[in-house]
Design an enzyme around this catalytic site. Structure first.
Site, mmCIF file in Angstrom:
data_model
loop_
_atom_site.group_PDB
_atom_site.id
_atom_site.type_symbol
_atom_site.label_atom_id
_atom_site.label_comp_id
_atom_site.label_asym_id
_atom_site.label_seq_id
_atom_site.Cartn_x
_atom_site.Cartn_y
_atom_site.Cartn_z
ATOM 1 N N SER A 123 -18.561 -40.914 -81.064
ATOM 2 C CA SER A 123 -18.264 -39.578 -81.759
ATOM 3 C C SER A 123 -19.015 -38.539 -81.320
ATOM 4 O O SER A 123 -18.245 -37.512 -81.075
ATOM 5 C CB SER A 123 -18.201 -39.821 -83.401
ATOM 6 O OG SER A 123 -17.491 -40.779 -83.850
ATOM 7 N N HIS A 169 -22.610 -35.598 -84.772
ATOM 8 C CA HIS A 169 -21.375 -34.760 -84.501
ATOM 9 C C HIS A 169 -21.837 -33.474 -83.852
ATOM 10 O O HIS A 169 -21.132 -32.845 -83.018
ATOM 11 C CB HIS A 169 -20.381 -34.874 -85.580
ATOM 12 C CG HIS A 169 -19.933 -36.398 -85.876
ATOM 13 N ND1 HIS A 169 -19.039 -36.685 -86.847
ATOM 14 C CD2 HIS A 169 -19.913 -37.359 -85.288
ATOM 15 C CE1 HIS A 169 -18.743 -37.818 -87.005
ATOM 16 N NE2 HIS A 169 -19.322 -38.296 -85.959
#
Length: 230
Positions: A123, A169
């Site tokens: 991610s 992230h």
């Protein structure tokens, strides 16, 4: 000639292969079942691992996934973003930006996450590709509303859904956007108002590549130095 997204295909294949190995070793596809997988156990990332000098986890954690849904969502996202971005950036720059994003996300986890917070997944690198898309859209002076909305929605999910690494992230997003800005804007700065001769273009391109390598070194160095920065 349009660049084929070979790096995208390769990255998807590597992620799927690693997941398959972990499932085969653990004989299950959920997080808790992976405790029997040596590949999984020696590849996840916690800040404590970096304090123990297990630096390879900064890279390997970006190729692990916890469940079929986890890898499915990430690989679909990687495929969509990769097949759009790699032909624009070229395979070399795309792959370097991906790695910078991956290490940037890992560095953020190593610096800001809880001591025993285990992190795994592509991610961080995928958020870096979102950042790359935003920079490209802005460079082209195209409407950026949709890209910004997608990033905002995904960040909101990172905040509201339990078990998702927000810092990873955000780290990937920031490093991906920064790396893409270096790749696209440095050649313009080097050339400036000069006549864009072939030697000047080569120097501008070389300078941009050097800046990307420096960004990669910085991302890796931050991850390694994380225990001193916490």
């Amino acid at each position: 000639m349009r660049t084929r997204p070979l790096a995208t295909y390769a990255l998807v294949a590597i992620n799927v292969a690693v997941y398959a190995i972990c499932v085969a070793q653990a004989r299950t596809g959920d997080f808790y079942g992976f405790v029997d997988s040596s590949v999984f156990n020696y590849s996840t990332l916690t800040p404590g691992d970096i304090a123990d000098h297990e630096y390879w986890r900064l890279l390997t954690s970006g190729f692990l996934h916890l469940s079929p849904i986890h890898i499915g969502v990430n690989m679909i996202s990687l495929y969509i973003l990769g097949t759009m971005l790699e032909p624009i950036l070229g395979t070399g720059r795309f792959l370097l930006i991906y790695l910078i994003s991956l290490f940037g996300g890992s560095a953020a986890v190593a610096i800001f996450a809880g001591d025993n917070t285990a992190t795994a997944g592509a991610s961080g690198a995928i958020y870096g590709l979102m950042g790359a898309m935003l920079v490209i859209v802005l460079k082209l002076k195209a409407p950026a509303g949709q890209v910004i909305a997608i990033i905002a929605i995904n960040l909101l999910l990172s905040i509201t859904v339990p078990g998702i690494s927000l810092v990873g992230h955000v780290g990937g997003l920031v490093f991906g956007a920064l790396a893409t800005a270096l790749a696209l804007y440095i050649p313009d700065l080097v050339i400036g108002r000069q006549t864009p001769t072939v030697p000047l273009r080569k120097r501008a391109t070389g300078t941009a590549w050097a800046a990307l390598v420096v960004a990669l070194v910085v991302a890796v160095a931050l991850g390694i130095a994380a225990p001193a920065l916490r």
